[in-house]
Design a protein around this motif. Structure first.
Motif, PDB file in Angstrom:
ATOM      1  N   ASP A 278      -7.298   2.116  -7.764  1.00  0.00           N
ATOM      2  CA  ASP A 278      -6.379   1.268  -7.013  1.00  0.00           C
ATOM      3  C   ASP A 278      -5.656   0.251  -7.876  1.00  0.00           C
ATOM      4  OD1 ASP A 278      -6.950   2.479  -4.570  1.00  0.00           O
ATOM      5  OD2 ASP A 278      -8.716   1.213  -4.267  1.00  0.00           O
TER       6      ASP A 278
ATOM      7  N   GLU B 196       0.845   4.049  -2.918  1.00  0.00           N
ATOM      8  CA  GLU B 196       0.284   5.361  -2.610  1.00  0.00           C
ATOM      9  C   GLU B 196       1.332   6.417  -2.268  1.00  0.00           C
ATOM     10  OE1 GLU B 196      -2.350   4.459   0.609  1.00  0.00           O
ATOM     11  OE2 GLU B 196      -3.739   3.360  -0.681  1.00  0.00           O
TER      12      GLU B 196
ATOM     13  N   ARG C 170       0.836  -1.200   0.000  1.00  0.00           N
ATOM     14  CA  ARG C 170       0.000   0.000   0.000  1.00  0.00           C
ATOM     15  C   ARG C 170       0.878   1.259   0.000  1.00  0.00           C
ATOM     16  NH1 ARG C 170      -3.591  -1.585   3.265  1.00  0.00           N
ATOM     17  NH2 ARG C 170      -2.478  -1.157   5.176  1.00  0.00           N
TER      18      ARG C 170
END
Length: 193
Positions: A163, A114, A110
């Protein structure tokens, strides 16, 4: 990300670790001071350069374990690209390392996906949005044109969301397909005219 690597280094037998993206950019490292930081950068570049060849030879591997006389190097591929490398003692308990790393790996994936300023982050999703804008401006049948582009690109545009991991190969295929179907040059990074 350094804090997450420090958690992994607490696993018995782990000497140090590093995280790199799919292009070989070193994102974080947690090695003892005896390890030259330039060596960590070289290791990240080598991982990225050798990953496609390894995958072609043995298929997609979740984990690679390289044994040497005085150490083991364990490499974990991350979802969406990138690699996590562990420098370990020869006696590392690999199942324990894998189990211990599982929750941290999700956080690292993640964080890689990100991270601010990541070149190309969300580029595939933005490119699909640009395709939609160009189709709308063309006045053509959206369903038909998107379907033609998806067939040529080899993946469903409807499955790309914010995503979705960026895949340079998919971006190139989308560029070629959109250029062919829309009849005008399409570059994923260009602004919509």
């Amino acid at each position: 990300m350094h804090e997450l690597l420090a958690q992994l280094n607490a696993v018995p037998g782990v000497v140090g670790s590093l995280l790199c993206d799919g292009e070989g950019q070193l994102l974080a490292q947690a090695f003892p001071p005896a390890v030259d930081p330039a060596q960590a950068e070289r290791a990240a570049a080598v991982l990225a350069a050798r990953a496609p060849g390894l995958e072609a030879a043995v298929g997609k591997a979740a984990l690679a374990d390289f044994r040497f006389a005085g150490a083991r190097v364990v490499v974990k591929g991350l979802e969406g690209g990138g690699q996590l490398l562990f420098l370990c003692a020869p006696s590392i308990n690999l199942p324990f390392l894998t189990m211990s790393a599982s929750s941290v790996v999700k956080k690292l994936e993640r964080a890689v996906r990100e991270r601010p300023g990541r070149p190309g982050a969300g580029a595939l999703h933005r490119a699909v949005q640009r395709v939609d804008e160009l189709i709308l401006r063309s006045g053509g049948d959206r369903f038909k044109l998107r379907g033609q582009i998806a067939l040529k690109a080899g993946f469903a545009l409807d499955l790309v969301d914010p995503d979705s991991p960026d895949d340079p190969d998919k971006l190139k295929k989308l560029e070629a397909a959109a250029t062919a179907v829309l009849g005008q040059p399409f570059r994923a990074g260009d602004p919509t005219p």
